[in-house]
Design an enzyme around this catalytic site. Sequence first.
Site, short mmCIF file in Angstrom:
data_model
loop_
_atom_site.label_atom_id
_atom_site.label_comp_id
_atom_site.label_asym_id
_atom_site.label_seq_id
_atom_site.Cartn_x
_atom_site.Cartn_y
_atom_site.Cartn_z
N GLU A 136 0.82 -1.22 0.00
CA GLU A 136 0.00 0.00 0.00
C GLU A 136 0.85 1.26 0.00
O GLU A 136 0.42 2.30 -0.52
CB GLU A 136 -0.98 0.01 1.19
CG GLU A 136 -0.38 0.21 2.55
CD GLU A 136 0.08 -1.08 3.22
OE1 GLU A 136 0.26 -1.07 4.45
OE2 GLU A 136 0.26 -2.10 2.51
N HIS B 26 -0.29 -10.88 6.27
CA HIS B 26 -1.53 -10.95 7.02
C HIS B 26 -2.09 -12.37 7.13
O HIS B 26 -2.24 -12.91 8.23
CB HIS B 26 -2.56 -10.00 6.42
CG HIS B 26 -2.24 -8.56 6.67
ND1 HIS B 26 -1.64 -7.76 5.72
CD2 HIS B 26 -2.41 -7.79 7.76
CE1 HIS B 26 -1.46 -6.55 6.21
NE2 HIS B 26 -1.92 -6.53 7.45
N ASP C 259 -5.17 -2.98 7.97
CA ASP C 259 -4.34 -1.82 8.28
C ASP C 259 -4.25 -0.82 7.14
O ASP C 259 -3.33 -0.01 7.10
CB ASP C 259 -2.95 -2.27 8.70
CG ASP C 259 -2.25 -3.10 7.63
OD1 ASP C 259 -2.87 -3.38 6.58
OD2 ASP C 259 -1.08 -3.48 7.85
N GLU D 289 -8.34 -6.27 12.88
CA GLU D 289 -7.06 -6.97 12.72
C GLU D 289 -6.49 -7.33 14.09
O GLU D 289 -5.99 -8.45 14.30
CB GLU D 289 -6.07 -6.09 11.96
CG GLU D 289 -4.75 -6.76 11.66
CD GLU D 289 -3.85 -5.90 10.78
OE1 GLU D 289 -2.64 -6.22 10.71
OE2 GLU D 289 -4.32 -4.93 10.18
#
Length: 254
Positions: A123, A144, A153, A243
């Site tokens: 990202e 993840h 996130d 998360e």
Amino acid sequence: MTTQAPAYFTAFENLAMSRTDSGVLTVRFHTDGGPATFTGRTHTDFPRALFEIGEDRDNRVLVLTGTGDRFMTEIDGASLGAITKPAEWDRTLAEGRRVLQRLVDLEMPVIAAVNGPVSVHSEYALLADIVLAADTTVFSDFPHLTFGIVPGDGIQIAWEEALGVNRARHLALTQGSFTAEQAERWGAVAEVLPLEEVLPRALRLAEDLAARPLLLTRYLAVTLRQRISRRMAEALQTGMALEGLTAADLAHQG
């Protein structure tokens, strides 16, 4: 433009910084001068670095890149701390929220020079205003699902914005990957180039932007990122809380 490099240029061990006289700031992720391994220190330092970068009005354009033949593919999970503990996750949540909100709210154009595979925090690259990628680049999200936590996130937002909702959901659920050529075809990457041409091309584009009036470049960035800034503000807190819930559950699995 000040002539002496600011103190923050050398304050962060995994971030190498340099700036041209015209105000093009290059930030390069690295570990001991080689390809970057993402660590707890990087997680702490990058939002702090972005604060300093944003406050320094001598920075007119930001270029983000990695080291060697990869943008970022390694992660030291243990260095991130005891993520199953809520008090520890509180720090992680705060840093994670700040890094992406500060990145999308920088009052300067951001160019990503993606120098090869990026399987950790893609990202950071995909949120740039201009994304250039080496033809060796493969985008993915290794940590993840491998760790057993949901990607809340901000990567989910970045992938949705860059790839489209359905494609992003498919790739997240299947832990899929996509090449630079696919990313260009889908509109997530502006140009695909040989590795050795990626950073020079990014710097040329950055110099062109830096040559424009200061307020024009600043407010171009602000104007073009209003949607993504709003999405981050709305979704990061909840995404990272979920998360953290899946992280806490790891301590109770048989």
